[in-house]
Write an enzyme that holds these catalytic residues in place. Structure first.
Site, PDB file in Angstrom:
ATOM      1  N   TRP A 153     -23.774   1.423 -26.700  1.00 15.17           N
ATOM      2  CA  TRP A 153     -25.152   1.911 -26.687  1.00 15.17           C
ATOM      3  C   TRP A 153     -25.348   2.979 -25.624  1.00 15.17           C
ATOM      4  CZ3 TRP A 153     -28.859   3.768 -28.865  1.00 15.17           C
ATOM      5  CH2 TRP A 153     -30.220   3.565 -28.604  1.00 15.17           C
TER       6      TRP A 153
ATOM      7  N   ALA B 268     -26.096   1.530 -32.313  1.00 18.98           N
ATOM      8  CA  ALA B 268     -25.482   2.615 -31.551  1.00 18.98           C
ATOM      9  C   ALA B 268     -24.797   3.639 -32.454  1.00 18.98           C
ATOM     10  CB  ALA B 268     -24.480   2.032 -30.551  1.00 18.98           C
TER      11      ALA B 268
ATOM     12  N   LYS C  28     -34.805 -12.089 -31.113  1.00 16.43           N
ATOM     13  CA  LYS C  28     -34.353 -11.607 -32.428  1.00 16.43           C
ATOM     14  C   LYS C  28     -32.842 -11.746 -32.587  1.00 16.43           C
ATOM     15  CE  LYS C  28     -32.537  -7.528 -30.945  1.00 16.43           C
ATOM     16  NZ  LYS C  28     -31.260  -6.858 -31.296  1.00 16.43           N
TER      17      LYS C  28
ATOM     18  N   GLU D  21     -25.286 -10.752 -27.804  1.00 12.98           N
ATOM     19  CA  GLU D  21     -26.214 -11.318 -26.824  1.00 12.98           C
ATOM     20  C   GLU D  21     -26.885 -12.599 -27.309  1.00 12.98           C
ATOM     21  OE1 GLU D  21     -26.617 -10.783 -23.810  1.00 12.98           O
ATOM     22  OE2 GLU D  21     -26.149  -8.709 -23.311  1.00 12.98           O
TER      23      GLU D  21
ATOM     24  N   VAL E 237     -19.968  -7.726 -26.968  1.00 14.26           N
ATOM     25  CA  VAL E 237     -20.987  -8.716 -26.642  1.00 14.26           C
ATOM     26  C   VAL E 237     -21.898  -8.987 -27.836  1.00 14.26           C
ATOM     27  CG1 VAL E 237     -23.001  -9.167 -25.203  1.00 14.26           C
ATOM     28  CG2 VAL E 237     -20.983  -8.099 -24.208  1.00 14.26           C
TER      29      VAL E 237
ATOM     30  N   LYS F 243     -30.952  -6.554 -23.890  1.00  8.17           N
ATOM     31  CA  LYS F 243     -31.873  -7.462 -24.577  1.00  8.17           C
ATOM     32  C   LYS F 243     -31.362  -8.892 -24.424  1.00  8.17           C
ATOM     33  CE  LYS F 243     -32.729  -3.885 -28.074  1.00  8.17           C
ATOM     34  NZ  LYS F 243     -32.572  -3.508 -29.504  1.00  8.17           N
TER      35      LYS F 243
END
Length: 335
Positions: free
Chosen positions: A11, A139, A190, A280, A278, A106
């Site tokens: 990102w 991204a 989310k 998240e 990752v 996030k």
């Protein structure tokens, strides 16, 4: 405008590519070898292969250079780390002359259960102009120059204006908000719901089930956000329903891929290894479950995902238990 992006993952690199077309951008990463390779090859082969870095973009592992780049005037400092990396980065910034800080991560911090803005305040204090840039954005698509819309949330109006001036462009629309808590809660929860959607899709339970899960998941996000002081309207925007739809349904979603793997019976460790990056939602699920319990908020889908991830619950049995719950009114307050 002078912009430094701290974190050279997918990102951070994608945003650097997009912004380098119009601004003087430095992209910083921790590894000297990796950043030297990216500078030579003009590509981030580890995290964003196939997307060339603009010639004007400066890739470096020199932390002081990245900070000096934005120390004067209208510079913008962007943290492009994971939630787990935000505190160590903020600690590196202690005592440094920085004009502001905007983060992209996030989730909730493991252990403390803090939202990113709470981590930043705890380490850097409350006087630094700070905010979060969030919204539905993969991204790869940002690096390709495909259209997207984001939201900058900050209490400081001047910082909101600065970020809009920096990021808003031909392919990226940027909206502004002062609801930092709402934007962060939407971005965190989310990811958990995307794991749940991946499980449903992996079990071939159909589009009706997917729509129901996303809708009731949005109620969970809103319920938690309001309890933490957010405004309900925020969850009808980009950082709420927008990011939720993208992450739950997009094939590029890492969290959705986790759910698909769980539905196939793969161990979580295998799924994470295969992803290589990752997700998240895995890190965040336990923290959100704990927070909901502390606040006495009903979040049945979130609890179900945490049970599958950490308590050895069967995905199929968990879905059956969710469907067997007693009927109730449809409302944010109802679960």
């Amino acid at each position: 405008m002078r912009i430094s992006i701290l974190g050279a993952g997918a990102w951070g690199t994608a945003l650097a590519i997009a912004l380098a077309e119009r601004h003087d951008v430095v992209l910083w990463g921790r590894s000297e070898d990796a950043m030297a390779q990216r500078a030579r090859s003009x590509e981030n082969t580890a995290y964003l292969p196939g997307h060339p870095l603009p010639a004007a973009l400066k890739a470096t592992a020199d932390f002081s250079l990245a900070l000096d780049h934005v120390a004067q005037g209208d510079g913008l400092l962007i943290a492009a780390t994971s939630v787990a990396g935000l505190r160590p980065l903020a600690q590196q910034l202690q005592g440094k002359a920085i004009p502001n800080l905007v983060w992209l991560c996030k989730g909730l911090e493991e252990g403390s259960g803090l939202l990113p803005h709470q981590v930043v305040r705890e380490v850097l204090g409350t006087q630094l102009p700070a905010g979060v840039l969030s919204g539905p954005s993969f991204a790869q698509e940002v690096a390709q120059g495909l259209p997207c819309a984001l939201v900058i949330a900050a209490e400081d109006a001047a910082l909101r204006e600065l970020v809009v001036a920096a990021v808003h462009g031909p392919a990226i629309r940027v909206y502004s908000s002062d609801d930092v808590v709402g934007v962060e809660v939407g971005g965190a929860v989310k990811n958990i719901l995307a794991i749940a959607t991946g499980i449903l899709d992996g079990m071939s339970l159909g589009l009706n089930a997917r729509a129901a899960l996303i809708t009731r998941g949005l109620a969970e996000i809103t319920r938690l956000g309001i309890a933490l002081g957010a405004r309900a309207e925020t969850f009808m925007g980009l950082a709420g329903v927008g990011d939720l739809i993208l992450t739950c349904t997009g094939d590029l979603s890492r969290n959705r891929k986790v759910g698909l793997g769980l539905a196939q019976g793969k161990p979580l460790e295998t799924i994470v290894t295969e992803l290589g990056h990752v997700a998240e939602g895995v890190r965040c699920a336990a923290a959100v479950r704990n927070l909901a319990q502390q606040l006495q908020i009903e979040m049945p889908i979130t609890n179900a995902v945490a049970g599958i991830l950490f308590d050895g619950h069967s995905p199929r049995a968990t879905v059956e238990q969710l469907l067997a719950r007693h009927p109730r009114d449809e409302s944010i307050s109802a679960s």
